[in-house]
Design a protein around this motif. Structure first.
Motif, PDB file in Angstrom:
ATOM      1  N   ARG A  19       0.830  -1.205   0.000  1.00 48.98           N
ATOM      2  CA  ARG A  19       0.000   0.000   0.000  1.00 48.98           C
ATOM      3  C   ARG A  19       0.869   1.261   0.000  1.00 48.98           C
ATOM      4  O   ARG A  19       0.564   2.239  -0.670  1.00 48.98           O
ATOM      5  CB  ARG A  19      -0.941  -0.021   1.201  1.00 48.98           C
ATOM      6  CG  ARG A  19      -2.014  -1.099   1.075  1.00 48.98           C
ATOM      7  CD  ARG A  19      -2.447  -1.626   2.452  1.00 48.98           C
ATOM      8  NE  ARG A  19      -3.180  -2.860   2.315  1.00 48.98           N
ATOM      9  CZ  ARG A  19      -2.612  -4.074   2.222  1.00 48.98           C
ATOM     10  NH1 ARG A  19      -1.312  -4.219   2.284  1.00 48.98           N
ATOM     11  NH2 ARG A  19      -3.355  -5.150   2.072  1.00 48.98           N
ATOM     12  N   GLN A  20       1.989   1.213   0.766  1.00 50.89           N
ATOM     13  CA  GLN A  20       2.947   2.324   0.767  1.00 50.89           C
ATOM     14  C   GLN A  20       3.578   2.461  -0.616  1.00 50.89           C
ATOM     15  O   GLN A  20       3.768   3.572  -1.114  1.00 50.89           O
ATOM     16  CB  GLN A  20       4.048   2.086   1.791  1.00 50.89           C
ATOM     17  CG  GLN A  20       3.608   2.061   3.226  1.00 50.89           C
ATOM     18  CD  GLN A  20       4.737   1.557   4.110  1.00 50.89           C
ATOM     19  OE1 GLN A  20       5.177   0.419   3.976  1.00 50.89           O
ATOM     20  NE2 GLN A  20       5.193   2.417   5.017  1.00 50.89           N
ATOM     21  N   GLY A  49      -8.047  -4.187   1.810  1.00 54.60           N
ATOM     22  CA  GLY A  49      -7.835  -3.982   3.236  1.00 54.60           C
ATOM     23  C   GLY A  49      -6.669  -3.068   3.559  1.00 54.60           C
ATOM     24  O   GLY A  49      -6.066  -2.463   2.672  1.00 54.60           O
ATOM     25  N   ASP A  50      -6.361  -3.000   4.845  1.00 56.74           N
ATOM     26  CA  ASP A  50      -5.316  -2.110   5.340  1.00 56.74           C
ATOM     27  C   ASP A  50      -3.983  -2.809   5.577  1.00 56.74           C
ATOM     28  O   ASP A  50      -2.985  -2.173   5.878  1.00 56.74           O
ATOM     29  CB  ASP A  50      -5.753  -1.448   6.651  1.00 56.74           C
ATOM     30  CG  ASP A  50      -6.935  -0.517   6.436  1.00 56.74           C
ATOM     31  OD1 ASP A  50      -7.060   0.050   5.335  1.00 56.74           O
ATOM     32  OD2 ASP A  50      -7.735  -0.369   7.385  1.00 56.74           O
ATOM     33  N   GLU A  51      -3.982  -4.142   5.479  1.00 54.15           N
ATOM     34  CA  GLU A  51      -2.743  -4.897   5.668  1.00 54.15           C
ATOM     35  C   GLU A  51      -2.900  -6.264   5.031  1.00 54.15           C
ATOM     36  O   GLU A  51      -3.987  -6.663   4.632  1.00 54.15           O
ATOM     37  CB  GLU A  51      -2.391  -5.039   7.147  1.00 54.15           C
ATOM     38  CG  GLU A  51      -3.428  -5.758   7.963  1.00 54.15           C
ATOM     39  CD  GLU A  51      -3.074  -5.825   9.438  1.00 54.15           C
ATOM     40  OE1 GLU A  51      -3.353  -6.879  10.036  1.00 54.15           O
ATOM     41  OE2 GLU A  51      -2.515  -4.858   9.978  1.00 54.15           O
ATOM     42  N   GLY A  52      -1.779  -6.965   4.930  1.00 51.64           N
ATOM     43  CA  GLY A  52      -1.806  -8.327   4.400  1.00 51.64           C
ATOM     44  C   GLY A  52      -1.646  -8.389   2.893  1.00 51.64           C
ATOM     45  O   GLY A  52      -1.327  -7.396   2.240  1.00 51.64           O
ATOM     46  N   PRO A  53      -1.862  -9.577   2.333  1.00 50.50           N
ATOM     47  CA  PRO A  53      -1.651  -9.796   0.900  1.00 50.50           C
ATOM     48  C   PRO A  53      -2.484  -8.864   0.024  1.00 50.50           C
ATOM     49  O   PRO A  53      -3.660  -8.640   0.294  1.00 50.50           O
ATOM     50  CB  PRO A  53      -2.080 -11.248   0.710  1.00 50.50           C
ATOM     51  CG  PRO A  53      -1.894 -11.890   2.045  1.00 50.50           C
ATOM     52  CD  PRO A  53      -2.244 -10.803   3.034  1.00 50.50           C
ATOM     53  N   SER A  54      -1.843  -8.329  -0.995  1.00 45.73           N
ATOM     54  CA  SER A  54      -2.481  -7.477  -2.001  1.00 45.73           C
ATOM     55  C   SER A  54      -1.494  -7.259  -3.135  1.00 45.73           C
ATOM     56  O   SER A  54      -0.306  -7.586  -3.016  1.00 45.73           O
ATOM     57  CB  SER A  54      -2.898  -6.121  -1.428  1.00 45.73           C
ATOM     58  OG  SER A  54      -4.134  -6.211  -0.769  1.00 45.73           O
ATOM     59  N   ILE A  75       4.836  -4.777 -14.784  1.00 49.79           N
ATOM     60  CA  ILE A  75       5.509  -4.944 -13.501  1.00 49.79           C
ATOM     61  C   ILE A  75       4.428  -5.218 -12.460  1.00 49.79           C
ATOM     62  O   ILE A  75       3.504  -4.425 -12.293  1.00 49.79           O
ATOM     63  CB  ILE A  75       6.321  -3.706 -13.114  1.00 49.79           C
ATOM     64  CG1 ILE A  75       7.385  -3.423 -14.180  1.00 49.79           C
ATOM     65  CG2 ILE A  75       6.946  -3.868 -11.731  1.00 49.79           C
ATOM     66  CD1 ILE A  75       8.103  -2.092 -13.994  1.00 49.79           C
ATOM     67  N   LEU A  76       4.555  -6.339 -11.766  1.00 57.33           N
ATOM     68  CA  LEU A  76       3.607  -6.739 -10.732  1.00 57.33           C
ATOM     69  C   LEU A  76       4.257  -6.577  -9.371  1.00 57.33           C
ATOM     70  O   LEU A  76       5.357  -7.089  -9.135  1.00 57.33           O
ATOM     71  CB  LEU A  76       3.194  -8.209 -10.940  1.00 57.33           C
ATOM     72  CG  LEU A  76       2.349  -8.854  -9.841  1.00 57.33           C
ATOM     73  CD1 LEU A  76       0.993  -8.169  -9.709  1.00 57.33           C
ATOM     74  CD2 LEU A  76       2.191 -10.349 -10.119  1.00 57.33           C
ATOM     75  N   ILE A  77       3.593  -5.853  -8.482  1.00 60.85           N
ATOM     76  CA  ILE A  77       4.005  -5.740  -7.088  1.00 60.85           C
ATOM     77  C   ILE A  77       3.015  -6.606  -6.314  1.00 60.85           C
ATOM     78  O   ILE A  77       1.844  -6.247  -6.179  1.00 60.85           O
ATOM     79  CB  ILE A  77       3.975  -4.283  -6.588  1.00 60.85           C
ATOM     80  CG1 ILE A  77       4.690  -3.322  -7.560  1.00 60.85           C
ATOM     81  CG2 ILE A  77       4.544  -4.196  -5.174  1.00 60.85           C
ATOM     82  CD1 ILE A  77       6.150  -3.577  -7.769  1.00 60.85           C
ATOM     83  N   ASP A  78       3.485  -7.762  -5.842  1.00 61.71           N
ATOM     84  CA  ASP A  78       2.597  -8.804  -5.330  1.00 61.71           C
ATOM     85  C   ASP A  78       3.043  -9.233  -3.941  1.00 61.71           C
ATOM     86  O   ASP A  78       3.979  -9.998  -3.784  1.00 61.71           O
ATOM     87  CB  ASP A  78       2.642  -9.991  -6.299  1.00 61.71           C
ATOM     88  CG  ASP A  78       1.624 -11.059  -5.994  1.00 61.71           C
ATOM     89  OD1 ASP A  78       0.629 -10.771  -5.320  1.00 61.71           O
ATOM     90  OD2 ASP A  78       1.836 -12.205  -6.455  1.00 61.71           O
ATOM     91  N   GLN A  79       2.346  -8.713  -2.932  1.00 62.32           N
ATOM     92  CA  GLN A  79       2.692  -8.988  -1.540  1.00 62.32           C
ATOM     93  C   GLN A  79       1.907 -10.206  -1.048  1.00 62.32           C
ATOM     94  O   GLN A  79       0.689 -10.251  -1.171  1.00 62.32           O
ATOM     95  CB  GLN A  79       2.372  -7.759  -0.692  1.00 62.32           C
ATOM     96  CG  GLN A  79       2.707  -7.918   0.769  1.00 62.32           C
ATOM     97  CD  GLN A  79       2.503  -6.614   1.505  1.00 62.32           C
ATOM     98  OE1 GLN A  79       3.087  -5.595   1.130  1.00 62.32           O
ATOM     99  NE2 GLN A  79       1.692  -6.639   2.540  1.00 62.32           N
TER     100      GLN A  79
END
Length: 123
Positions: free
Chosen positions: A80-81, A100-105, A117-121
């Protein structure tokens, strides 16, 4: 800003043939499931994802919160940041799957040459 684990995700035509090729040049299966159409291959600190039938183009992939061995790291820059930073730099977000506000996204951008380009947490 730390983008996390880097890999290239390759859109392959035949997963078994691609797996055999990368094994010949020193890669080993690290993760994934052939029955689900993907494998993550590893050679030292180099990661290559092989994906059959999942997307049309090769993708540069970053996984915030992971090191090159897919191990959690702390602290890390949350997806998210990173999205807010990209937007503040005038970069268009082409796919936004932030939940959501935290976790996988995840979210995706396209570089000036058309490379996805994929940013995948995952954490």
């Amino acid at each position: 800003m730390n983008l996390g684990c880097f890999s290239i995700s390759l859109a392959v035509k035949d997963l078994a043939i691609s797996k055999a090729f990368y094994e010949k040049i020193g890669f080993e299966v690290f993760a994934g499931d052939e029955s689900h159409g993907f494998l993550i291959m590893k050679n030292g600190e180099t990661n290559i994802g092989l994906f059959q039938g999942m997307f049309d183009k090769n993708i540069l992939t970053f996984n915030p919160g992971w090191n090159q061995n897919a191990e959690d790291v702390e602290p890390f820059d949350d997806v998210r940041q990173l999205q807010k930073h990209f937007e503040s730099q005038g970069i268009d977000i082409v796919v936004n799957s932030i939940a959501g506000d935290e976790g996988p996204s995840s979210f995706s951008v396209i570089d000036p040459d058309g490379n996805p380009i994929l940013i995948d947490q995952h954490v």
